[in-house]
Scaffold this motif. Structure first.
Motif, PDB file in Angstrom:
ATOM      1  N   ILE A  31       0.834  -1.202   0.000  1.00  0.00           N
ATOM      2  CA  ILE A  31       0.000   0.000   0.000  1.00  0.00           C
ATOM      3  C   ILE A  31       0.870   1.254   0.000  1.00  0.00           C
ATOM      4  O   ILE A  31       0.628   2.199  -0.753  1.00  0.00           O
ATOM      5  N   ILE A  32       1.905   1.263   0.834  1.00  0.00           N
ATOM      6  CA  ILE A  32       2.817   2.421   0.875  1.00  0.00           C
ATOM      7  C   ILE A  32       3.467   2.627  -0.487  1.00  0.00           C
ATOM      8  O   ILE A  32       3.535   3.748  -0.995  1.00  0.00           O
ATOM      9  N   ALA A  37       3.930   5.742  -5.438  1.00  0.00           N
ATOM     10  CA  ALA A  37       4.082   5.748  -6.897  1.00  0.00           C
ATOM     11  C   ALA A  37       3.051   6.653  -7.564  1.00  0.00           C
ATOM     12  O   ALA A  37       3.378   7.399  -8.493  1.00  0.00           O
ATOM     13  N   THR A  38       1.811   6.612  -7.101  1.00  0.00           N
ATOM     14  CA  THR A  38       0.764   7.395  -7.749  1.00  0.00           C
ATOM     15  C   THR A  38       0.856   8.883  -7.424  1.00  0.00           C
ATOM     16  O   THR A  38       0.185   9.693  -8.061  1.00  0.00           O
ATOM     17  N   ILE A  55     -10.894  -9.650  -7.969  1.00  0.00           N
ATOM     18  CA  ILE A  55     -10.826  -9.927  -6.535  1.00  0.00           C
ATOM     19  C   ILE A  55     -11.018  -8.638  -5.746  1.00  0.00           C
ATOM     20  O   ILE A  55     -11.737  -8.610  -4.750  1.00  0.00           O
ATOM     21  N   ALA A  56     -10.397  -7.546  -6.203  1.00  0.00           N
ATOM     22  CA  ALA A  56     -10.539  -6.262  -5.515  1.00  0.00           C
ATOM     23  C   ALA A  56     -11.984  -5.803  -5.505  1.00  0.00           C
ATOM     24  O   ALA A  56     -12.465  -5.263  -4.512  1.00  0.00           O
ATOM     25  N   LYS A  57     -12.711  -6.029  -6.599  1.00  0.00           N
ATOM     26  CA  LYS A  57     -14.114  -5.629  -6.664  1.00  0.00           C
ATOM     27  C   LYS A  57     -14.986  -6.458  -5.728  1.00  0.00           C
ATOM     28  O   LYS A  57     -16.046  -6.025  -5.328  1.00  0.00           O
ATOM     29  N   LEU A  58     -14.528  -7.647  -5.405  1.00  0.00           N
ATOM     30  CA  LEU A  58     -15.291  -8.513  -4.506  1.00  0.00           C
ATOM     31  C   LEU A  58     -15.033  -8.215  -3.038  1.00  0.00           C
ATOM     32  O   LEU A  58     -15.512  -8.930  -2.176  1.00  0.00           O
ATOM     33  N   GLY A  59     -14.266  -7.180  -2.754  1.00  0.00           N
ATOM     34  CA  GLY A  59     -14.124  -6.760  -1.369  1.00  0.00           C
ATOM     35  C   GLY A  59     -12.716  -6.761  -0.814  1.00  0.00           C
ATOM     36  O   GLY A  59     -12.505  -6.333   0.300  1.00  0.00           O
ATOM     37  N   ARG A  60     -11.745  -7.251  -1.522  1.00  0.00           N
ATOM     38  CA  ARG A  60     -10.374  -7.217  -1.007  1.00  0.00           C
ATOM     39  C   ARG A  60      -9.790  -5.829  -1.175  1.00  0.00           C
ATOM     40  O   ARG A  60     -10.284  -5.005  -1.935  1.00  0.00           O
ATOM     41  N   ASN A  61      -8.700  -5.592  -0.500  1.00  0.00           N
ATOM     42  CA  ASN A  61      -8.068  -4.280  -0.528  1.00  0.00           C
ATOM     43  C   ASN A  61      -7.471  -3.989  -1.907  1.00  0.00           C
ATOM     44  O   ASN A  61      -6.646  -4.735  -2.406  1.00  0.00           O
ATOM     45  N   SER A  62      -7.890  -2.883  -2.537  1.00  0.00           N
ATOM     46  CA  SER A  62      -7.405  -2.560  -3.877  1.00  0.00           C
ATOM     47  C   SER A  62      -6.290  -1.526  -3.881  1.00  0.00           C
ATOM     48  O   SER A  62      -5.797  -1.163  -4.932  1.00  0.00           O
ATOM     49  N   LEU A  63      -5.895  -1.030  -2.709  1.00  0.00           N
ATOM     50  CA  LEU A  63      -4.822  -0.034  -2.666  1.00  0.00           C
ATOM     51  C   LEU A  63      -3.481  -0.602  -3.100  1.00  0.00           C
ATOM     52  O   LEU A  63      -2.608   0.138  -3.535  1.00  0.00           O
ATOM     53  N   ALA A  64      -3.311  -1.899  -2.979  1.00  0.00           N
ATOM     54  CA  ALA A  64      -2.045  -2.526  -3.337  1.00  0.00           C
ATOM     55  C   ALA A  64      -2.077  -3.101  -4.751  1.00  0.00           C
ATOM     56  O   ALA A  64      -1.164  -3.814  -5.148  1.00  0.00           O
ATOM     57  N   LYS A  65      -3.101  -2.775  -5.525  1.00  0.00           N
ATOM     58  CA  LYS A  65      -3.234  -3.278  -6.894  1.00  0.00           C
ATOM     59  C   LYS A  65      -2.028  -2.861  -7.734  1.00  0.00           C
ATOM     60  O   LYS A  65      -1.620  -1.709  -7.718  1.00  0.00           O
ATOM     61  N   GLY A  66      -1.445  -3.803  -8.445  1.00  0.00           N
ATOM     62  CA  GLY A  66      -0.304  -3.495  -9.294  1.00  0.00           C
ATOM     63  C   GLY A  66       1.022  -3.468  -8.567  1.00  0.00           C
ATOM     64  O   GLY A  66       2.019  -3.040  -9.129  1.00  0.00           O
ATOM     65  N   VAL A  67       1.028  -3.921  -7.313  1.00  0.00           N
ATOM     66  CA  VAL A  67       2.253  -3.915  -6.516  1.00  0.00           C
ATOM     67  C   VAL A  67       2.512  -5.311  -5.964  1.00  0.00           C
ATOM     68  O   VAL A  67       1.604  -5.965  -5.455  1.00  0.00           O
ATOM     69  N   LYS A  68       3.755  -5.742  -6.068  1.00  0.00           N
ATOM     70  CA  LYS A  68       4.177  -6.993  -5.446  1.00  0.00           C
ATOM     71  C   LYS A  68       5.425  -6.681  -4.623  1.00  0.00           C
ATOM     72  O   LYS A  68       6.290  -5.920  -5.082  1.00  0.00           O
ATOM     73  N   VAL A  69       5.496  -7.206  -3.420  1.00  0.00           N
ATOM     74  CA  VAL A  69       6.684  -7.013  -2.598  1.00  0.00           C
ATOM     75  C   VAL A  69       7.242  -8.359  -2.180  1.00  0.00           C
ATOM     76  O   VAL A  69       6.508  -9.307  -1.957  1.00  0.00           O
ATOM     77  N   GLU A  70       8.564  -8.426  -2.126  1.00  0.00           N
ATOM     78  CA  GLU A  70       9.263  -9.591  -1.592  1.00  0.00           C
ATOM     79  C   GLU A  70      10.119  -9.089  -0.443  1.00  0.00           C
ATOM     80  O   GLU A  70      10.910  -8.159  -0.623  1.00  0.00           O
ATOM     81  N   ILE A  71       9.942  -9.698   0.720  1.00  0.00           N
ATOM     82  CA  ILE A  71      10.640  -9.238   1.917  1.00  0.00           C
ATOM     83  C   ILE A  71      11.492 -10.367   2.469  1.00  0.00           C
ATOM     84  O   ILE A  71      10.992 -11.457   2.734  1.00  0.00           O
ATOM     85  N   ASN A  72      12.782 -10.090   2.604  1.00  0.00           N
ATOM     86  CA  ASN A  72      13.727 -11.032   3.195  1.00  0.00           C
ATOM     87  C   ASN A  72      14.429 -10.325   4.336  1.00  0.00           C
ATOM     88  O   ASN A  72      15.180  -9.378   4.108  1.00  0.00           O
TER      89      ASN A  72
END
Length: 127
Positions: A31-32, A37-38, A55-72
């Motif tokens: 989300i951050i 970015a926008t 999926i976002a239209k069905l109620g999931r959070n759409s703020l993170a649409k178009g973003v993927k994060v990998e955390i190590n």
């Protein structure tokens, strides 16, 4: 609510015996990154595949649409899919997005951003 947070991928950012710990979900990083970015001039919107949009239209959070994060551990890799406004220089706009996303995550969460990878999914022409 605690059980829901435990099921998601989370990361401890602060732990102290007397006060407790702070845990951040992966979605917060996304989300951050998406919001940062926008905010860059020339970015029209985030882009994503149709499955996640449905999926976002069905109620999931759409703020993170178009973003993927990998955390190590304490390092983050960000993958963004963007729509750029017509007439903006794509390399310059992308560099600004990379700087803004890196700065936002490092300042707000304190994790080191290893890289910010951008895919230009489309060019939006205003009517």
């Amino acid at each position: 609510m605690a059980n829901e947070a435990e099921k998601r991928s989370t990361h401890v950012i602060y732990e102290k015996e007397q006060l407790g710990k702070v845990v951040i979900a992966d979605e917060v990083f996304a989300i951050i990154a998406g919001l940062a970015a926008t905010e860059v001039e020339g970015v029209d919107s985030m882009a994503d595949n149709i499955t996640k949009e449905l999926i976002a239209k069905l109620g999931r959070n759409s703020l993170a649409k178009g973003v993927k994060v990998e955390i190590n551990e304490n390092e983050v890799s960000v993958y963004l899919s963007l729509n750029i406004k017509f007439g903006y220089n794509i390399p310059e706009t992308s560099a600004k997005v990379q700087d803004r996303v890196k700065s936002a995550i490092e300042n707000m969460i304190g994790f080191c951003v290893r890289d910010v990878n951008i895919k230009i999914a489309g060019v939006i022409v205003e009517k």
